[in-house]
Design an enzyme around this catalytic site. Structure first.
Site, mmCIF file in Angstrom:
data_model
loop_
_atom_site.group_PDB
_atom_site.id
_atom_site.type_symbol
_atom_site.label_atom_id
_atom_site.label_comp_id
_atom_site.label_asym_id
_atom_site.label_seq_id
_atom_site.Cartn_x
_atom_site.Cartn_y
_atom_site.Cartn_z
ATOM 1 N N CYS A 1 14.097 10.668 7.132
ATOM 2 C CA CYS A 1 14.017 10.006 8.999
ATOM 3 C C CYS A 1 14.688 9.975 9.584
ATOM 4 C CB CYS A 1 12.945 8.535 9.070
ATOM 5 S SG CYS A 1 13.928 7.495 7.669
ATOM 6 N N LYS B 1 1.076 -0.890 0.106
ATOM 7 C CA LYS B 1 0.100 0.098 -0.178
ATOM 8 C C LYS B 1 1.016 1.508 -0.326
ATOM 9 C CE LYS B 1 -1.879 2.845 2.109
ATOM 10 N NZ LYS B 1 -1.443 4.632 1.320
ATOM 11 N N GLU C 1 8.534 16.140 15.769
ATOM 12 C CA GLU C 1 9.298 15.979 14.767
ATOM 13 C C GLU C 1 9.029 17.265 13.334
ATOM 14 O OE1 GLU C 1 8.506 12.634 12.665
ATOM 15 O OE2 GLU C 1 10.194 12.179 11.691
ATOM 16 N N GLU D 1 9.369 1.229 11.509
ATOM 17 C CA GLU D 1 9.837 2.094 10.962
ATOM 18 C C GLU D 1 9.343 3.619 11.659
ATOM 19 O OE1 GLU D 1 13.210 1.547 11.156
ATOM 20 O OE2 GLU D 1 13.113 -0.563 10.681
HETATM 21 P P1 NAD Z 1 2.061 8.634 8.173
HETATM 22 O O1 NAD Z 1 2.203 7.970 9.278
HETATM 23 O O2 NAD Z 1 1.346 9.856 7.066
HETATM 24 O O3 NAD Z 1 1.341 7.436 6.780
HETATM 25 C C1 NAD Z 1 2.805 5.903 6.347
HETATM 26 C C2 NAD Z 1 1.410 5.299 5.058
HETATM 27 O O4 NAD Z 1 0.801 4.650 6.293
HETATM 28 C C3 NAD Z 1 1.006 5.547 4.545
HETATM 29 O O5 NAD Z 1 0.783 5.108 3.128
HETATM 30 C C4 NAD Z 1 -0.320 6.185 4.802
HETATM 31 O O6 NAD Z 1 -1.267 5.870 3.916
HETATM 32 C C5 NAD Z 1 -0.302 5.296 6.215
HETATM 33 N N1 NAD Z 1 -1.764 4.918 6.343
HETATM 34 C C6 NAD Z 1 -2.196 6.338 7.687
HETATM 35 N N2 NAD Z 1 -2.934 6.086 8.268
HETATM 36 C C7 NAD Z 1 -2.931 4.431 8.705
HETATM 37 C C8 NAD Z 1 -3.787 4.061 9.425
HETATM 38 N N3 NAD Z 1 -4.949 4.002 10.106
HETATM 39 N N4 NAD Z 1 -3.673 1.993 9.076
HETATM 40 C C9 NAD Z 1 -2.767 1.903 7.664
HETATM 41 N N5 NAD Z 1 -2.304 2.308 7.559
HETATM 42 C C10 NAD Z 1 -2.228 4.476 7.499
HETATM 43 O O7 NAD Z 1 3.957 8.974 7.192
HETATM 44 P P2 NAD Z 1 3.691 10.020 6.570
HETATM 45 O O8 NAD Z 1 3.790 11.303 6.393
HETATM 46 O O9 NAD Z 1 3.817 9.327 4.904
HETATM 47 O O10 NAD Z 1 5.884 9.561 6.450
HETATM 48 C C11 NAD Z 1 6.354 10.434 6.631
HETATM 49 C C12 NAD Z 1 6.757 9.844 8.240
HETATM 50 O O11 NAD Z 1 7.754 8.546 8.173
HETATM 51 C C13 NAD Z 1 8.292 10.910 9.269
HETATM 52 O O12 NAD Z 1 7.079 10.881 10.327
HETATM 53 C C14 NAD Z 1 9.043 9.704 9.429
HETATM 54 O O13 NAD Z 1 9.899 10.089 10.047
HETATM 55 C C15 NAD Z 1 8.650 8.093 9.192
HETATM 56 N N6 NAD Z 1 9.289 7.573 8.682
HETATM 57 C C16 NAD Z 1 9.889 7.188 9.344
HETATM 58 C C17 NAD Z 1 11.216 6.434 8.253
HETATM 59 C C18 NAD Z 1 12.390 4.999 9.340
HETATM 60 O O14 NAD Z 1 12.909 4.062 8.771
HETATM 61 N N7 NAD Z 1 12.219 5.388 11.029
HETATM 62 C C19 NAD Z 1 11.631 6.255 7.126
HETATM 63 C C20 NAD Z 1 11.299 6.881 7.036
HETATM 64 C C21 NAD Z 1 10.028 8.196 7.344
#
Ligand code: NAD
Length: 497
Positions: free
Chosen positions: A288, A179, A387, A254
């Site tokens: 991240c 997804k 963040e 992550e």
């Molecule tokens: P997000 O949590 O908004 O979304 C991530 C994914 O989860 C998307 O595909 C979204 O559609 C899905 N999602 C959202 N709500 C959901 C739910 N209720 N159930 C299932 N899926 C759901 O994150 P974002 O804004 O896309 O990405 C940025 C974040 O990701 C930042 O916090 C960043 O630090 C983190 N990040 C972490 C790492 C790591 O390795 N630790 C790497 C990259 C990004």
């Protein structure tokens, strides 16, 4: 260059390209202009149901899970080859969709292909263990695929992060449903076409586009999905774990970060400033592991802070396709608003916007923001604790090593930390005590694919990388074989027990 953006993106389910059954679509925007790039099928429970069913059938009946890593490895190598053959196109699509400067996306595509190569090799080498019990048993343990995996990815560096999940998942033998993030689906679509070209058995790879609250949530709730590998915000991770608990899923999480860069008085400050700027302002600050808190020891502050502010002010913001650009537009207008809300908050909390903090005057369209440095930040401020996930660096000073460490550890997150010192013992001591899953000493963020990747505290659960990825995507099965008649108590017989 004769690449184009497809006018519509579809789901890939059971080997076929399909729209959503209700025909729902959503728009994907160009971050540099705000214009619509394409329309994307918006999946929900029905599409997830079809995709999980296809993956479950592939798990039960097909060769993917039943045969070994040596069978699967050539498929992964083929995907890597195809990615490299289409690397320029993938970089173009990634830059178009995310706004990450083209110089940086090129490196990311190469790295994403490398992930498939790396896990192809690991798949060949995947092995079990034997435990001879002299004279009585031969016990052996093998790794086996777990079942259908749900892979949920964020919009920052989308193709790279998808490859981190797809490659070990496929290598381990788990059919899957991907997804992708709704703000950056273009390279996922292109990669899915390349995977189709690699001719994996039907149903092994499935992709459902859509929003988190619908497509993502349905995947997490589905009883036939055994594993969820999630990268995204900490708050989303929390929601996902709560809803996946009902079906007792295995999670890899992550999550977010607010990683410290500790610069001690005895550091090579020139290199520390180079690395701090690189770690904060490449990938548009949407990284991240960004070192988003710069903690400078008081004796080095006069050498570090003015130079850092001066250089940040010279970072070139602009068209992500311009080879000279360092910093492109943020992913989406909503994200721009969120990042700007922190820039506005900083002076209200008592910090100073030392440089940046505005839309560059020459870029009236698109989600652009100058490289921004906040000084006079105190650890209790929200800009120091939360963040921001954009090009905004919070700078603080500390007196002693103990103070610096306390400040570094005084946040909920624990993803990465960077330590700059020329004192060898201090480097190891601080690396030992800083609360982070990954520490770099006198270096920016470079990673060998064998090394564990992941965060502590609210930054995540579990580690990816090398065989640790197989710990997540496989189950151990132990088989005990009697070598001699075992002494079995004979319940119910006349001379029993
Ligand atoms: P997000 O949590 O908004 O979304 C991530 C994914 O989860 C998307 O595909 C979204 O559609 C899905 N999602 C959202 N709500 C959901 C739910 N209720 N159930 C299932 N899926 C759901 O994150 P974002 O804004 O896309 O990405 C940025 C974040 O990701 C930042 O916090 C960043 O630090 C983190 N990040 C972490 C790492 C790591 O390795 N630790 C790497 C990259 C990004």
């Amino acid at each position: 260059m004769n690449w184009t953006v497809p006018p519509r993106l579809q789901h890939f389910i059971g080997g076929a390209w399909v729209d959503s059954c209700d025909g729902e679509m959503f728009a994907d925007l160009n971050p540099a202009t705000g214009q619509v790039l394409t329309h994307v099928a918006a999946g929900g429970a029905a599409e997830v149901e079809d995709a999980v069913r296809a993956a479950a059938a592939a798990f039960r009946a097909g060769p993917w899970a039943q045969r070994g890593g040596a069978y699967r490895a050539p498929f992964l190598e083929r995907i890597a080859e195809l990615m490299l053959a289409h690397a320029d196109e993938l970089a173009w699509l990634e830059t178009l969709d995310t706004g990450i400067p083209i110089r940086q996306t090129r490196g990311q595509i190469a790295r994403a292909a490398e992930n498939f190569r790396f896990f192809a090799q690991r798949a060949r080498e995947m092995t079990g263990a034997t435990y001879p019990v002299p004279g009585r048993f031969l016990n052996y343990s093998v790794r086996q695929p777990v079942g259908v995996a749900g892979l949920i990815t964020p919009w920052n560096t989308p193709l790279m992060l998808e490859s981190w999940k797809l490659a070990p998942c496929l290598a381990a033998g788990d059919p899957l449903v991907l997804k992708p993030a709704e703000w950056s689906p273009l390279t996922a679509d292109r990669l899915a076409h390349l995977i189709e070209e690699a001719e994996l058995p039907g149903g092994v790879f499935n992709m459902v586009h859509g929003f988190g609250e619908t497509a993502g949530a349905s995947l997490v709730a589905h009883p036939d999905v055994r594993l969820i590998s999630f990268t995204g915000e900490t708050s989303t991770g929390r929601t996902i774990m709560a809803s996946g608990a009902a079906t007792l899923k295995r999670f890899s999480m992550e999550l977010g970060g607010k990683s410290p860069v500790l610069v001690f008085d005895d550091a090579d400050v020139g290199r520390a400033v180079d690395a701090a700027l690189f770690g904060m302002f490449t990938l548009n600050g949407e990284r991240c592991t960004a070192g988003s808190r710069l903690l400078v020891q008081e004796g080095a502050a006069a050498r570090v802070i003015p130079e850092l502010v001066r250089r940040a002010g010279r970072i070139r913001v602009g068209d992500p396709f311009d080879e000279a650009t360092d910093l492109g537009p943020l992913i989406h207008p909503e994200h721009w608003d969120r990042v700007m809300s922190y820039v506005a908050l900083a002076p209200q909390e008592g910090a100073r916007v030392a440089v940046g903090g505005r839309r560059p005057p020459h870029l009236p369209e698109g989600s652009y923001l100058e490289a921004t440095v906040l000084t006079e930040v105190r650890p209790e401020m929200r800009v120091a604790r939360e963040e921001i996930f954009g090009p905004v660096l919070a700078v603080m000073t500390f007196a002693s090593e103990a103070d610096g460490l306390a400040m570094a550890n005084d946040v909920d997150y624990g993803l990465a930390a960077y330590v700059w010192t020329s004192d060898l013992t201090r480097a190891h001591r601080v690396a030992d005590r800083v609360e982070a899953g990954m520490v770099w000493v006198n270096s920016h963020n470079v990673r060998d694919l064998r090394t564990p990747f992941g965060g502590s505290k609210m930054s995540g659960i579990g580690r990816e990388g090398g065989d640790l990825s197989f710990d997540f995507y496989t189950d151990w099965k132990s088989v005990q074989v009697a070598l001699a008649p075992a002494d079995i108590p004979r319940l119910g017989s006349s001379g029993s027990v």
